[in-house]
Design an enzyme around this catalytic site. Structure first.
Site, short mmCIF file in Angstrom:
data_model
loop_
_atom_site.label_atom_id
_atom_site.label_comp_id
_atom_site.label_asym_id
_atom_site.label_seq_id
_atom_site.Cartn_x
_atom_site.Cartn_y
_atom_site.Cartn_z
CD GLU A 1 -2.68 -1.24 2.53
OE1 GLU A 1 -3.80 -1.76 2.44
OE2 GLU A 1 -2.23 -0.80 3.61
CG ASN B 1 -2.68 6.90 13.40
OD1 ASN B 1 -3.55 7.73 13.61
ND2 ASN B 1 -1.51 7.22 12.86
CB CYS C 1 1.67 6.79 10.98
SG CYS C 1 2.08 8.39 10.33
N1 SAH Z 1 10.06 1.09 9.17
C1 SAH Z 1 10.16 2.54 9.11
C2 SAH Z 1 8.93 3.17 8.51
C3 SAH Z 1 7.73 2.97 9.38
S1 SAH Z 1 6.26 3.89 9.23
C4 SAH Z 1 10.39 3.07 10.50
O1 SAH Z 1 10.34 2.31 11.45
O2 SAH Z 1 10.68 4.25 10.64
C5 SAH Z 1 6.55 5.54 9.62
C6 SAH Z 1 6.36 5.95 11.10
O3 SAH Z 1 5.07 5.60 11.62
C7 SAH Z 1 7.38 5.29 11.98
O4 SAH Z 1 7.95 6.24 12.83
C8 SAH Z 1 6.53 4.30 12.74
O5 SAH Z 1 7.13 3.95 13.95
C9 SAH Z 1 5.25 5.07 12.91
N2 SAH Z 1 4.11 4.23 13.30
C10 SAH Z 1 3.96 2.90 13.11
N3 SAH Z 1 2.78 2.48 13.58
C11 SAH Z 1 2.16 3.57 14.08
C12 SAH Z 1 0.88 3.76 14.69
N4 SAH Z 1 0.03 2.76 14.86
N5 SAH Z 1 0.55 5.01 15.07
C13 SAH Z 1 1.42 6.04 14.87
N6 SAH Z 1 2.61 5.92 14.29
C14 SAH Z 1 3.00 4.69 13.91
#
Ligand code: SAH
Length: 358
Positions: free
Chosen positions: A89, A292, A335
């Site tokens: 996605e 989220n 996110c």
């Molecule tokens: N693997 C990468 C990209 C992840 S997604 C990383 O770890 O950075 C991008 C951001 O969203 C990351 O900082 C991740 O930790 C955050 N994230 C993941 N799940 C989330 C959630 N449920 N709520 C808020 N942020 C979240």
């Protein structure tokens, strides 16, 4: 396997065209046609018989946008089908002036298993190739162009850990930022990582720090970080700090420290004070992301007041901070919600995207 044209950085394209007898001097024409204008090989102007020779020695990855889920706030979650049937996605986020940011995926699933991330529940199927990442961007560019909108920013924050899919991530950034092609400015590309320190070092050297780096910090102490990020057992806060301090930041660039606010877990005074101490001497901004939710998640979403409280406490300790109010929750595209659920059930209120609280 034949060469995937779409994932070839410019110097490698020159070498390839030389090797098959077409000649490096045609590389800029191929690049402009394929990347800037998104044309199939056979329609690139003035390639003539070379098109057939190139086609005989290569292939061009195709992806299909099989669904677009729209959130009430205008954010869209795109489902991208890969050639082998796997899906990822990406998320198109509207910005000011008809500009869009694309949040893109680098892996089918993810091996990092962060406890607050829906993608982490999937496990890792495989990494994308550089060509697949570039094709994902082209698919979104086509969608945006059809609406007279411009794709302006790329954030490697979709499914997967970009620095775990290291070669594909690097090559795709090299392709997408090349001025023979689409020419995304390096300051408009952000790669986010859970914190693979060796790779952070390599990434900093590869681009001299010009491509933006975001680190998923999410805690101030090792104890809390290890509780929510399993891979943190192998990388201490001290190691991370060293890697960040060593990361080059040319011009006005700053390091982004992502911090998903998990109420009662990482937003205590103690934890935030540890963050303040940790980032001392760093040119960094803490980006607070209200957690989220997703089905089965072991945490709850913070209230607006809880997020603002964390922000205020950081400010009081002189830690630069911003808040990333959720976008795209209404389409499960915020996110950490990317887990290939087909229906777009609404999940709570949508606050839309200002960065200043109150
Ligand atoms: N693997 C990468 C990209 C992840 S997604 C990383 O770890 O950075 C991008 C951001 O969203 C990351 O900082 C991740 O930790 C955050 N994230 C993941 N799940 C989330 C959630 N449920 N709520 C808020 N942020 C979240």
């Amino acid at each position: 396997m034949s060469v995937d044209l779409l994932g070839l950085p410019y110097p490698e394209m020159e070498t390839f065209l030389d090797r098959i007898g077409v000649g490096a001097k045609h590389a800029s024409r191929v690049y402009r046609g394929m990347h800037r204008n998104m044309l199939p090989l056979s329609e690139i102007p003035f390639l003539g018989r070379h098109a057939g020779v190139i086609a005989a020695h290569s292939h061009t990855t195709k992806v299909v946008l099989s669904a677009v889920h729209r959130s009430p706030d205008g954010t869209r979650r795109l489902v991208v089908d890969l050639e082998d049937g796997a899906q990822v996605e990406s998320v198109l986020i509207p910005m000011r002036n008809d500009r869009q940011t694309l949040c893109l995926s680098t892996q089918v699933g993810c091996a990092m298993a962060c406890r607050f991330c829906a993608t982490g529940t999937l496990g890792l199927t495989r990494s994308l190739t550089a060509g697949e990442i570039v094709a994902q961007v082209h698919a979104a560019r086509r969608l945006a162009a059809g609406e007279n909108r411009q794709l302006r920013n790329l954030v490697y924050m979709g499914m997967g850990e970009p620095l775990h899919a290291y070669d594909a991530t690097i090559d795709s950034v090299r392709v997408l930022s090349d001025d023979h092609g689409v020419n995304f400015g390096s300051q408009h590309i952000t790669v986010s990582t859970v914190g693979l320190v060796q790779r952070i070092k390599q990434f900093g050297e590869q681009f001299g720090g010009r491509v933006m780096l975001a680190l998923s910090l999410h805690a101030g102490t090792d104890a809390v970080r290890q509780r929510i990020i399993p891979t943190a057992v192998r990388v201490s806060m001290a190691d991370l700090r060293q890697a960040c301090l060593a990361h080059p930041l040319p011009g006005k660039r700053v390091l982004m420290l992502e911090y998903a606010v998990l109420p009662g877990v990482n937003d205590t005074d103690e934890e935030l004070a540890a963050v303040a101490a940790w980032q001392k001497g760093m040119r960094a901004v803490v980006n607070l992301i209200p957690f989220n939710p997703f089905p089965g998640a072991p945490y709850r979403s913070p209230t607006r007041a809880e997020v603002i409280s964390a922000y205020d406490r950081l400010q009081a300790m002189r830690v630069p901070a911003t808040i990333r109010w959720p976008r795209g929750r209404g389409a499960n595209g915020a996110c950490g919600q990317l887990a290939l659920r087909q229906r777009s059930a609404s999940a709570g209120t949508d606050h839309t995207g200002d960065l200043t609280p109150r």
